[in-house]
Design a protein around this motif. Structure first.
Motif, PDB file in Angstrom:
ATOM      1  N   GLN A   2       0.807  -1.206   0.000  1.00  0.00           N
ATOM      2  CA  GLN A   2       0.000   0.000   0.000  1.00  0.00           C
ATOM      3  C   GLN A   2       0.850   1.272   0.000  1.00  0.00           C
ATOM      4  OE1 GLN A   2      -3.348   0.186  -0.395  1.00  0.00           O
ATOM      5  NE2 GLN A   2      -3.120  -2.019  -0.768  1.00  0.00           N
ATOM      6  N   LYS A   3       2.151   1.135   0.274  1.00  0.00           N
ATOM      7  CA  LYS A   3       2.993   2.330   0.268  1.00  0.00           C
ATOM      8  C   LYS A   3       3.006   2.923  -1.131  1.00  0.00           C
ATOM      9  CE  LYS A   3       7.650   3.998   1.217  1.00  0.00           C
ATOM     10  NZ  LYS A   3       9.022   3.646   1.639  1.00  0.00           N
ATOM     11  N   PRO A   4       2.645   4.177  -1.292  1.00  0.00           N
ATOM     12  CA  PRO A   4       2.554   4.758  -2.640  1.00  0.00           C
ATOM     13  C   PRO A   4       3.923   4.863  -3.295  1.00  0.00           C
ATOM     14  CG  PRO A   4       2.308   6.449  -0.977  1.00  0.00           C
ATOM     15  CD  PRO A   4       2.313   5.148  -0.243  1.00  0.00           C
ATOM     16  N   PRO A   5       3.981   4.710  -4.601  1.00  0.00           N
ATOM     17  CA  PRO A   5       5.260   4.823  -5.303  1.00  0.00           C
ATOM     18  C   PRO A   5       5.691   6.278  -5.426  1.00  0.00           C
ATOM     19  CG  PRO A   5       3.485   4.501  -6.868  1.00  0.00           C
ATOM     20  CD  PRO A   5       2.869   4.376  -5.504  1.00  0.00           C
ATOM     21  N   SER A   6       6.978   6.465  -5.634  1.00  0.00           N
ATOM     22  CA  SER A   6       7.492   7.801  -5.929  1.00  0.00           C
ATOM     23  C   SER A   6       6.955   8.268  -7.277  1.00  0.00           C
ATOM     24  CB  SER A   6       9.016   7.786  -5.941  1.00  0.00           C
ATOM     25  OG  SER A   6       9.525   7.396  -4.685  1.00  0.00           O
ATOM     26  N   ARG A   7       7.041   9.568  -7.528  1.00  0.00           N
ATOM     27  CA  ARG A   7       6.485  10.130  -8.758  1.00  0.00           C
ATOM     28  C   ARG A   7       7.459  11.109  -9.413  1.00  0.00           C
ATOM     29  NH1 ARG A   7       0.620  11.997  -6.285  1.00  0.00           N
ATOM     30  NH2 ARG A   7      -0.044   9.944  -5.509  1.00  0.00           N
ATOM     31  N   ILE A   8       7.304  11.230 -10.691  1.00  0.00           N
ATOM     32  CA  ILE A   8       7.935  12.303 -11.450  1.00  0.00           C
ATOM     33  C   ILE A   8       6.843  13.292 -11.832  1.00  0.00           C
ATOM     34  CG2 ILE A   8       9.136  12.922 -13.578  1.00  0.00           C
ATOM     35  CD1 ILE A   8      10.914  11.497 -11.635  1.00  0.00           C
ATOM     36  N   SER A  18       5.281  36.528 -14.842  1.00  0.00           N
ATOM     37  CA  SER A  18       6.392  35.624 -15.081  1.00  0.00           C
ATOM     38  C   SER A  18       5.866  34.207 -15.314  1.00  0.00           C
ATOM     39  CB  SER A  18       7.352  35.617 -13.883  1.00  0.00           C
ATOM     40  OG  SER A  18       7.779  36.923 -13.570  1.00  0.00           O
ATOM     41  N   TRP A  19       6.678  33.385 -15.967  1.00  0.00           N
ATOM     42  CA  TRP A  19       6.274  32.000 -16.213  1.00  0.00           C
ATOM     43  C   TRP A  19       7.486  31.080 -16.144  1.00  0.00           C
ATOM     44  CZ3 TRP A  19       8.379  29.208 -20.219  1.00  0.00           C
ATOM     45  CH2 TRP A  19       9.027  29.933 -21.223  1.00  0.00           C
ATOM     46  N   GLY A  20       7.214  29.800 -15.957  1.00  0.00           N
ATOM     47  CA  GLY A  20       8.301  28.828 -15.889  1.00  0.00           C
ATOM     48  C   GLY A  20       7.784  27.416 -16.036  1.00  0.00           C
ATOM     49  N   ILE A  21       8.713  26.474 -15.965  1.00  0.00           N
ATOM     50  CA  ILE A  21       8.384  25.050 -15.998  1.00  0.00           C
ATOM     51  C   ILE A  21       9.423  24.317 -15.172  1.00  0.00           C
ATOM     52  CG2 ILE A  21       9.640  24.675 -18.168  1.00  0.00           C
ATOM     53  CD1 ILE A  21       7.461  22.553 -18.824  1.00  0.00           C
ATOM     54  N   SER A  22       8.990  23.321 -14.407  1.00  0.00           N
ATOM     55  CA  SER A  22       9.917  22.566 -13.562  1.00  0.00           C
ATOM     56  C   SER A  22       9.617  21.080 -13.655  1.00  0.00           C
ATOM     57  CB  SER A  22       9.817  23.023 -12.097  1.00  0.00           C
ATOM     58  OG  SER A  22       8.543  22.714 -11.567  1.00  0.00           O
ATOM     59  N   ALA A  23      10.641  20.280 -13.380  1.00  0.00           N
ATOM     60  CA  ALA A  23      10.508  18.823 -13.261  1.00  0.00           C
ATOM     61  C   ALA A  23      10.981  18.443 -11.865  1.00  0.00           C
ATOM     62  CB  ALA A  23      11.338  18.119 -14.327  1.00  0.00           C
ATOM     63  N   ALA A  24      10.227  17.594 -11.181  1.00  0.00           N
ATOM     64  CA  ALA A  24      10.559  17.266  -9.796  1.00  0.00           C
ATOM     65  C   ALA A  24      10.385  15.775  -9.534  1.00  0.00           C
ATOM     66  CB  ALA A  24       9.687  18.071  -8.830  1.00  0.00           C
ATOM     67  N   TYR A  25      11.190  15.279  -8.610  1.00  0.00           N
ATOM     68  CA  TYR A  25      11.058  13.914  -8.088  1.00  0.00           C
ATOM     69  C   TYR A  25      10.347  14.020  -6.747  1.00  0.00           C
ATOM     70  CZ  TYR A  25      12.365   9.368  -6.132  1.00  0.00           C
ATOM     71  OH  TYR A  25      12.338   8.115  -5.565  1.00  0.00           O
ATOM     72  N   LYS A  26       9.251  13.279  -6.580  1.00  0.00           N
ATOM     73  CA  LYS A  26       8.407  13.368  -5.391  1.00  0.00           C
ATOM     74  C   LYS A  26       8.335  11.998  -4.729  1.00  0.00           C
ATOM     75  CE  LYS A  26       3.528  14.427  -4.309  1.00  0.00           C
ATOM     76  NZ  LYS A  26       2.264  14.914  -4.891  1.00  0.00           N
ATOM     77  N   PHE A  27       8.599  11.945  -3.424  1.00  0.00           N
ATOM     78  CA  PHE A  27       8.651  10.640  -2.747  1.00  0.00           C
ATOM     79  C   PHE A  27       7.959  10.729  -1.380  1.00  0.00           C
ATOM     80  CE2 PHE A  27      12.440  13.097  -1.872  1.00  0.00           C
ATOM     81  CZ  PHE A  27      12.648  12.961  -0.514  1.00  0.00           C
ATOM     82  N   PRO A  28       7.308   9.636  -0.955  1.00  0.00           N
ATOM     83  CA  PRO A  28       6.582   9.646   0.331  1.00  0.00           C
ATOM     84  C   PRO A  28       7.544   9.510   1.500  1.00  0.00           C
ATOM     85  CG  PRO A  28       6.403   7.492  -0.704  1.00  0.00           C
ATOM     86  CD  PRO A  28       7.147   8.360  -1.679  1.00  0.00           C
ATOM     87  N   VAL A  29       7.253  10.228   2.587  1.00  0.00           N
ATOM     88  CA  VAL A  29       8.050  10.128   3.806  1.00  0.00           C
ATOM     89  C   VAL A  29       7.201   9.705   5.002  1.00  0.00           C
ATOM     90  CG1 VAL A  29       9.830  11.739   3.080  1.00  0.00           C
ATOM     91  CG2 VAL A  29       7.781  12.613   4.199  1.00  0.00           C
ATOM     92  N   ALA A  30       5.889   9.809   4.883  1.00  0.00           N
ATOM     93  CA  ALA A  30       4.948   9.374   5.909  1.00  0.00           C
ATOM     94  C   ALA A  30       3.595   9.233   5.228  1.00  0.00           C
ATOM     95  CB  ALA A  30       4.882  10.368   7.072  1.00  0.00           C
ATOM     96  N   LEU A  88       7.838  14.635   0.102  1.00  0.00           N
ATOM     97  CA  LEU A  88       8.865  15.630  -0.154  1.00  0.00           C
ATOM     98  C   LEU A  88       9.178  15.618  -1.643  1.00  0.00           C
ATOM     99  CD1 LEU A  88      11.389  15.128   2.805  1.00  0.00           C
ATOM    100  CD2 LEU A  88       9.555  16.824   2.619  1.00  0.00           C
ATOM    101  N   LYS A  89       9.657  16.744  -2.160  1.00  0.00           N
ATOM    102  CA  LYS A  89      10.004  16.800  -3.575  1.00  0.00           C
ATOM    103  C   LYS A  89      11.201  17.717  -3.793  1.00  0.00           C
ATOM    104  CE  LYS A  89       5.967  18.370  -5.004  1.00  0.00           C
ATOM    105  NZ  LYS A  89       4.943  18.880  -5.953  1.00  0.00           N
ATOM    106  N   ALA A  90      11.940  17.439  -4.863  1.00  0.00           N
ATOM    107  CA  ALA A  90      13.075  18.262  -5.253  1.00  0.00           C
ATOM    108  C   ALA A  90      13.147  18.263  -6.769  1.00  0.00           C
ATOM    109  CB  ALA A  90      14.373  17.729  -4.652  1.00  0.00           C
ATOM    110  N   GLY A  91      13.501  19.415  -7.340  1.00  0.00           N
ATOM    111  CA  GLY A  91      13.523  19.480  -8.788  1.00  0.00           C
ATOM    112  C   GLY A  91      14.272  20.679  -9.317  1.00  0.00           C
TER     113      GLY A  91
END
Length: 244
Positions: free
Chosen positions: A21-27, A59-71, A76-79
């Motif tokens: 049931q632990k959710p997978p990480s996401r992009i 202003s405008w932008g675009i980002s890509a991030a790696y998102k992972f479960p901690v609880a 948390l995410k970083a990108g």
């Protein structure tokens, strides 16, 4: 030992679904827009005329991030990404009235005072954040989070204007630029809908705090000095997610 074997088997059987049931990480890929209103400031190009400037930016932008479960329901995410940090509405007041430009140190052989009516900084974006999900059903969640963003310029551009009856001048002035430019903290909230491994999430962005560097291209400014603001903006993003 044999008496304990059924309990071991049952524990393993129930533990497997719990682990599954632990959710997978996401992009996540997120294009976004921001509209900001900046505090007024003053500058002078001579001893008899002081200018007060008020700026706004889209202003405008675009980002890509790696998102992972901690609880449970917490991520948390970083990108990284790109952000066009724009100041494209200028209102200037001085002893002679109002205008919609600010003076710029434009390299020219002409003995003229040049101005810009809009300018922008092209930046690399590094972002980190935390997010909380509030499930509504199996496929739908409300989201609330915070993001911390750092901006690093790689170029800047200014729309240069000078007008008179005989010699109208209009030009896009671009310069390379490599420096740390600014920081922002923002709150975000929205709704997420899942479609198998994919998810879509429209979100609202509420800027909380921004700091950015001044620009020596403008009279009286230094790249080492900066300005700040609290709130004074709104934004939106549309997040495309994929579960790994």
């Amino acid at each position: 030992m044999r008496k304990l074997l059924p309990f071991v088997v049952l524990t393993a059987v129930f533990a497997l679904p719990a682990t599954a049931q632990k959710p997978p990480s996401r992009i996540e890929i997120a294009p976004f827009l921001r509209f900001d209103r900046y505090p007024a400031f003053t500058y002078a190009i001579n001893s008899i005329n002081t200018n007060t400037v008020r700026l706004r930016g889209a202003s405008w932008g675009i980002s890509a991030a790696y998102k992972f479960p901690v609880a449970e329901n917490t991520w948390l995410k970083a990108g990284a990404g790109y952000y066009k940090y724009a100041f494209n509405k200028i209102k200037r007041t001085n002893n002679f009235g109002e205008g919609y430009v600010r003076t710029i140190n434009y390299p020219s052989m002409l003995d003229l005072i040049f101005s810009t009516d809009k300018y922008a900084y092209h930046t690399w974006l590094l972002t980190a954040g935390a997010e909380r999900e509030f499930p509504l059903d199996r496929r739908t969640q409300l989201l609330a989070g915070i993001s911390l963003n750092n901006y690093f310029t790689f170029s800047r551009q200014y729309h240069i204007t000078y007008y008179n009856a005989n010699n109208p001048i209009e030009n896009n002035y671009k310069r390379p630029d490599n420096r740390y430019f600014g920081f922002s903290a923002a709150l975000q909230g929205g709704i997420q809908r899942s479609f198998g491994r994919f998810s879509l999430s429209p979100q609202v962005i509420v800027p909380v705090f921004d700091s950015w560097k001044q620009d020596e291209t403008f009279p009286g400014e230094s790249n080492a000095d900066g300005r700040t603001k609290w709130f004074g903006g709104i934004g939106a993003s549309f997040v495309f997610g994929y579960a790994l």
